[in-house]
Scaffold this active site. Structure first.
Site, PDB file in Angstrom:
ATOM      1  CE  LYS A   1      32.219  -5.532  55.277  1.00  0.00           C
ATOM      2  NZ  LYS A   1      31.143  -6.119  54.394  1.00  0.00           N
TER       3      LYS A   1
ATOM      4  CD  GLN B   1      29.835  -6.296  51.037  1.00  0.00           C
ATOM      5  OE1 GLN B   1      30.724  -6.510  51.829  1.00  0.00           O
ATOM      6  NE2 GLN B   1      29.083  -5.332  51.590  1.00  0.00           N
TER       7      GLN B   1
ATOM      8  CG  ASP C   1      28.269 -10.266  57.927  1.00  0.00           C
ATOM      9  OD1 ASP C   1      28.983  -9.146  58.612  1.00  0.00           O
ATOM     10  OD2 ASP C   1      28.438 -10.341  56.751  1.00  0.00           O
TER      11      ASP C   1
END
Ligand code: NAP
Length: 285
Positions: free
Chosen positions: A49, A93, A116
């Site tokens: 990322k 995460q 997300d």
């Protein structure tokens, strides 16, 4: 022989386009990733990322906590980042250690920074037909890839194997929004291969060797989301790539298909949130 749906090539093109877009801003968009512990797969994902954020002209910061961090400390950090105007996109995460309530953590993220699209608020919007601030990365990446190859899903039978909150469920809604006819399968589905054989587009998000060529419709499209290491330590997807690519008309490779598109979508989402937040602060709706 199937045409390869090249996610890596499209990712690079999209990141180049993003770089041109972010270069026009007076400050860089910023993505913050919270990592708890040192799960090897998570560390690889998080480093990726960072790498691709840089390619898109996005600042990124990784905040790493030890695996025994207290839930409260994590929640307080998220609240602090929610208030920080320099942060545009925020994600935690997954997976998280067992002593931490995943749902509480996710739902502490401000929906406007939920890059997300995991918060209940944004998922609720997605499922009720209201537009979430951004769309979830893996489903969005799959649709971008299909668009790139001019594959229209309207009226097509899309069979999705896997019903997770991050892939199967949101993808089903996004496919429905595009007028596909959707079937979702899972571990309790009976006669799986009879269903998959009727798929114009078969999406598999399981994480095991599950899709054989005998399960494919001739000239069907295979979208392979699964990713795992086989007994020889080789990264592979759910489908038997060699054989399925003979039966299918299009196929995503693993690696190089859906994975790169997920990361490209994450960067697009960060930039979209940046633009949205800056419009809001200028009083533009
Ligand atoms: P997940 O939470 O790991 O769940 C797996 C799904 O597969 C569940 O819905 C499960 O059914 C179903 N399943 C398991 N065995 C099955 C069987 N024999 N037949 C039919 N269905 C079966 O799902 P996920 O988080 O979406 O991850 C799935 C895979 O995609 C993993 O390999 C993951 O690493 C990969 N992934 C890749 C990307 C990417 O960007 N490429 C992104 C996300 C995930 P039940 O619900 O009944 O248990």
């Amino acid at each position: 022989m199937a045409v390869i749906l090249d996610g890596k090539k499209l990712r690079d093109k999209l990141l180049d386009e993003l770089h041109l877009r972010t270069a026009k801003f007076d400050k860089k968009p910023k993505l913050v990733v919270i990592l708890v512990g040192d799960n090897p797969a998570s560390v690889i994902y998080v480093n990726n990322k960072r790498k691709f954020a840089e390619k898109a002209g996005i600042d990124s910061e990784i905040i790493n906590y030890p695996s025994n961090v207290q839930e409260d400390e994590l929640l307080n950090k998220i609240k602090e980042l929610n208030e920080d105007n320099s942060v545009n996109g925020l994600l935690v995460q997954l997976p998280l250690p067992k002593h931490i309530d995943k749902s509480k953590v996710i739902n502490t993220i401000s929906p406007m920074k939920d890059v997300d699209c995991f918060t209940a608020m944004n998922c609720g919007k997605l499922f009720t037909g209201e537009k979430p601030y951004v769309f979830p990365c893996t489903p969005k990446g799959i649709l971008l890839l299909l668009d790139e190859y001019n594959i229209d899903v309207e009226g097509k039978h899309v069979v999705i194997v896997g019903r997770s909150n991050i892939v199967g469920k949101p993808l089903s809604v996004m496919m429905l929004n595009r007028n596909a006819t959707v079937t979702i399968c899972h571990s309790k589905t009976e006669n799986l291969s009879q269903i998959t054989k009727t798929a114009d587009i078969l999406v598999s998000a399981v994480g095991k060797k599950i899709i054989e060529d005998s399960m494919m419709k001739v000239d069907g499209i295979m979208i392979d989301v699964g990713i795992f290491k086989d007994e020889n330590g080789k990264t592979r997807g759910d489908a038997d790539f060699e054989k399925v690519s003979i039966t299918a008309s299009y196929i995503t490779p693993v690696p190089g298909g859906v994975g790169p598109m997920t990361i490209a979508s994450l960067m697009i989402n960060t930039v979209e949130l940046f633009e949205l937040q800056n419009k809001r602060s200028l009083g533009v709706q």
